[in-house]
Each structure stands twice: as C-alpha cells, then as structure tokens.
Design an enzyme around this catalytic site. Structure first.
Site, PDB file in Angstrom:
ATOM      1  N   GLN A  62       0.842  -1.202   0.000  1.00  0.00           N
ATOM      2  CA  GLN A  62       0.000   0.000   0.000  1.00  0.00           C
ATOM      3  C   GLN A  62       0.874   1.248   0.000  1.00  0.00           C
ATOM      4  O   GLN A  62       1.959   1.253   0.567  1.00  0.00           O
ATOM      5  CB  GLN A  62      -0.915  -0.001   1.234  1.00  0.00           C
TER       6      GLN A  62
HETATM    7  N1  LIG Z   1      -7.396 -14.233 -10.192  1.00  0.00           N
HETATM    8  C1  LIG Z   1      -6.298 -14.077  -9.499  1.00  0.00           C
HETATM    9  N2  LIG Z   1      -6.322 -13.439  -8.314  1.00  0.00           N
HETATM   10  C2  LIG Z   1      -5.170 -13.308  -7.631  1.00  0.00           C
HETATM   11  C3  LIG Z   1      -3.953 -13.815  -8.121  1.00  0.00           C
HETATM   12  N3  LIG Z   1      -2.976 -13.532  -7.227  1.00  0.00           N
HETATM   13  C4  LIG Z   1      -3.588 -12.883  -6.230  1.00  0.00           C
HETATM   14  N4  LIG Z   1      -4.890 -12.730  -6.457  1.00  0.00           N
HETATM   15  C5  LIG Z   1      -5.856 -12.060  -5.591  1.00  0.00           C
HETATM   16  O1  LIG Z   1      -5.498 -10.703  -5.480  1.00  0.00           O
HETATM   17  C6  LIG Z   1      -5.771 -10.212  -4.177  1.00  0.00           C
HETATM   18  C7  LIG Z   1      -4.536  -9.599  -3.572  1.00  0.00           C
HETATM   19  O2  LIG Z   1      -3.579 -10.616  -3.317  1.00  0.00           O
HETATM   20  P1  LIG Z   1      -2.453 -10.434  -2.209  1.00  0.00           P
HETATM   21  O3  LIG Z   1      -1.597 -11.633  -2.289  1.00  0.00           O
HETATM   22  O4  LIG Z   1      -3.033 -10.098  -0.893  1.00  0.00           O
HETATM   23  O5  LIG Z   1      -1.706  -9.164  -2.779  1.00  0.00           O
HETATM   24  P2  LIG Z   1      -0.420  -8.433  -2.156  1.00  0.00           P
HETATM   25  O6  LIG Z   1       0.462  -8.060  -3.296  1.00  0.00           O
HETATM   26  O7  LIG Z   1       0.180  -9.256  -1.100  1.00  0.00           O
HETATM   27  O8  LIG Z   1      -1.055  -7.111  -1.566  1.00  0.00           O
HETATM   28  P3  LIG Z   1      -0.529  -6.191  -0.349  1.00  0.00           P
HETATM   29  O9  LIG Z   1      -0.285  -7.134   0.797  1.00  0.00           O
HETATM   30  O10 LIG Z   1      -1.599  -5.221  -0.064  1.00  0.00           O
HETATM   31  O11 LIG Z   1       0.704  -5.539  -0.822  1.00  0.00           O
HETATM   32  C8  LIG Z   1      -6.331 -11.388  -3.392  1.00  0.00           C
HETATM   33  O12 LIG Z   1      -7.703 -11.311  -3.387  1.00  0.00           O
HETATM   34  C9  LIG Z   1      -5.846 -12.597  -4.180  1.00  0.00           C
HETATM   35  O13 LIG Z   1      -6.711 -13.693  -4.072  1.00  0.00           O
HETATM   36  C10 LIG Z   1      -3.954 -14.490  -9.390  1.00  0.00           C
HETATM   37  O14 LIG Z   1      -2.934 -14.972  -9.898  1.00  0.00           O
HETATM   38  N5  LIG Z   1      -5.148 -14.582 -10.021  1.00  0.00           N
END
Ligand SMILES: Nc1nc2c(ncn2[C@@H]2O[C@H](COP(=O)(O)OP(=O)(O)OP(=O)(O)O)[C@@H](O)[C@H]2O)c(=O)[nH]1
Ligand SMILES: [Mg+2]
Lengths: 184, 176
Positions: A70
C-alpha cells in the site's frame, strides 16, 4: 559493519539466497508466497507489515521477504533492501489503470544502491483473469528494455493456479547462483 | 565455566610466553584470536548479558503478537537488539583485553572463514536471525501473560525451565 552482521554474511556462503518481493498493493505477493509454500490461499488479507518464509528448493535455502505494498507502506521498503540477492517485482496484469504508477515504483527501486547487485524477476501475475495483459505488454508498459543495470526477466504467471511460479523462481535462483556461488 | 576466570594476569602470562617461545607473528595473532573467542564465550554466558537481554525483552515485548505477519516495528526493535549486543560484547572485550580493537578482530574473523565452527558461532548467529528473535519475544510474552493471570488469581506457579528461572529473578511486582 558490526560483529554480528559480519558473521552472518560470512555464514551465508552456504547456498542461502535472500529474495525480496515487492510491488503495488493487491498485486498478489502474499498469494505467490503462500502458493509457492503449498499453503491455503483463500484467506489472505492485505499485508500491513511484512511476511518472511524460509523455503528449501533445489538444495537452496530461500529466505523470501514479502512487504506490504500500500502507498503509505512503501517508505518502509527500504528497510528490507540490505543483502538482497534477488528482487521479485509482482504486477497485477489486470490493473491497467495503475501500470504507470507500477513502472515508476519499479524504476525508482532500481536506482537504489543497496539493490544494485540484485537480479530482477518480474511476475506478470493474474494471467488467469480474462482481462489481464500478456507479459509482452507488461514488459513494454514497464519499459523493462530500458533496464541495463540489472539482470532481469519477465514471466507471466498466476498465483491462483500456480502456473509459471516455479519457472520464475528457478530462473532467479539460477541467475543468482551463477553470479554468487561459482566463486568458490 | 573453567575459562571464565581468565583475567588480566593470564593475558600477561600469555603475552610473556609469546615473546619468548613463539617467534612468528602469526602464532601471536592466533593466540590472541583464540583468547578473544574465549572471552566472547564467557561474556555471553555471564549474568550481565542475561540481564541485559531480559531488560530488553521486558521493555519491548508488548509490541509483539503471535501472528504470522510481522509489524514494521519488529524491524526497528531487531536493529536495536543487534546493536545492543554488538556494543555489549565490544565494551566487555575492551574491558577485558587492553588495546582490543573490534575492527581488527572482525578482519581476522574474515580470514578464518573456514575455522569458525562451534557452539559459540551458532549462538552469535542466532542473535542476528530475525526469526529466532521473533520467537524469543513471542515466548517471553506468552510466559509473561501466563504469569499475569497467575498473579490475579493469587497463585504463583514455580517456573521449571532455566529460562523461566532467569526471568523470574527480575520479576517486578504487578503494577495494577
Ligand atoms: N485471479 C487471481 N487473483 C489473484 C492472483 N494472485 C492474487 N490474487 C488475488 O489478489 C488479491 C490480492 O492478493 P495479495 O496476495 O493479498 O496481494 P499483495 O500483493 O500481497 O497485496 P498487499 O499485501 O496489499 O501488498 C487477493 O484477493 C488474491 O486472491 C492471481 O494470480 N489470479
Ligand atoms: Mg500481501
């Protein structure tokens, strides 16, 4: 550098690799980390601090650091640069609106002195989503071809299906290994 | 610990021996190096060191939670912890070994990369390991909170592990 840091650095010759995973929020960093580790990915919430996992893969010990993306958290990223062997930049390939922001954040990271020696792997994530851009378009949007300072590769993947995660990780390990571990 | 009473007398003895028996400068530095390692062993086994660790945990444990995700503040506390330990070891070494220079010692360490085995190095490495650091705090907190409950119900549970014993010595009365 103090005594403990020096000892730690000396000890790390033994096939130990530090990977730092960054990217905008919602890109899928934590999902990739958990998927790769064989954990459940249904209950992941936005990261407000950071996660660390130590994974064994192909005889390497991977210390993977995943820091929240974020906007208000990005100023903390710099606390995790030290000793990074590989930077994994995760992109939400369906989030076209923020690609410009994504490009700027990446290019400013590459100017960081403490990341100067790191190999860069870009994961064009969420390829399973119908509206997502293919990795070739992400490559252009992020102007990856401008990067001369780091070894890099882009790899389309999906954290949900697991597609290509291994391919990317294997590439980054190979690249790091060829730089670091051939010196003995 | 047999080695813990090496004082200044012994150091002088050794220097005397070196001058007379060992003509090569490399063996002098060998002896000095081994002695420094011996001192570090003593220093971290000492009560002063344990007290320092206990005080540090007491001051900071409230920030820790037994969840998988880490808070950014852990990183600050971790940095403070390793700095504190490094400074502690350096100060104690300087007090024990007149003329000790840390940068000289760390340079020697680096030339002996392959000789650094043994428990002391394992222990020193855990001090710079974030995951061990976090576990130490989670354990401390769990124990602490267990004890708070004990006090409020009027029972005192006698700790059984050594670690519990150490911390119970520094136990302050509950401030409720
Ligand atoms: N369809 C799809 N959704 C995904 C994929 N990877 C992650 N998501 C979704 O995207 C959202 C964010 O995923 P996170 O892994 O929490 O993202 P992050 O990069 O860790 O985000 P921050 O912790 O806020 O920095 C979640 O709802 C996941 O389920 C993917 O390859 N395909
Ligand atoms: Mg996350």
């Amino acid at each position: 550098m103090g005594l403990l840091t020096i000892l730690k650095k000396m000890k790390q010759k033994e096939k130990e690799v530090r990977l730092l995973m960054l990217g905008l929020d919602n890109a899928g960093k934590t999902t990739i980390l958990k998927k790769f580790n064989g954990e459940d990915i249904d209950t992941i919430s936005p990261t407000l601090g950071f996660n660390i996992k130590t994974l064994e893969h192909r005889g390497f010990k991977l210390n993977v650091w995943d820091v929240g993306g974020q906007k208000s958290l990005r100023s903390y990223w710099r606390n995790y640069f030290e000793s990074t062997d590989g930077l994994i930049w995760v992109v939400d390939s369906a989030d076209k609106r923020r690609l410009q922001d994504c490009k700027q954040e990446l290019h400013s990271l590459l100017l960081e002195e403490r990341l100067a020696g790191a190999t860069l792997l870009v994961f064009a994530n969420k390829q399973d989503l119908p509206g997502s851009l293919p990795s070739e378009e992400i490559r252009q949007a992020l102007e990856l071809d401008e990067i001369k300072s780091h070894h890099w590769m882009i790899c389309g993947c999906s954290a949900v299906t697991g597609d290509n995660l291994l391919l990317g990780i294997d590439w980054i390990i190979d690249d790091i290994a060829s730089r670091i571990f051939t010196m003995d | 610990m047999a080695a813990s009473n090496i004082g200044n007398d012994d150091i002088e003895d050794m220097e005397f021996q070196e001058e007379n028996l060992c003509s090569s400068s490399s063996s002098i530095s060998d002896t000095k190096f081994d002695m420094t390692i011996g001192h570090i062993e003593d220093i971290i086994m000492d009560d002063d060191f344990q007290d320092m660790q206990q005080n540090f945990m007491e001051k900071n444990y409230v920030h820790f939670e037994d969840t998988e995700e880490n808070k950014f503040i852990y990183t600050d506390i971790f940095k403070e912890y390793t700095d504190l330990i490094e400074k502690f070891i350096e100060d104690k070494l300087t007090a024990r070994m007149p003329g000790f220079v840390m940068s000289e010692f760390t340079r020697q360490l680096q030339t002996r990369q392959n000789e650094l085995s043994g428990e002391i190095f394992e222990i020193l490495l855990t001090f710079s390991d974030f995951i061990s650091f976090k576990e130490m705090f989670i354990d401390y907190k769990a124990e602490k909170e267990g004890r708070t409950v004990d006090f409020s119900s009027g029972f005192v549970i006698t700790p059984c592990s050594q670690q519990l014993e150490i911390s119970s010595q520094n136990l302050e009365p509950p401030t409720s």
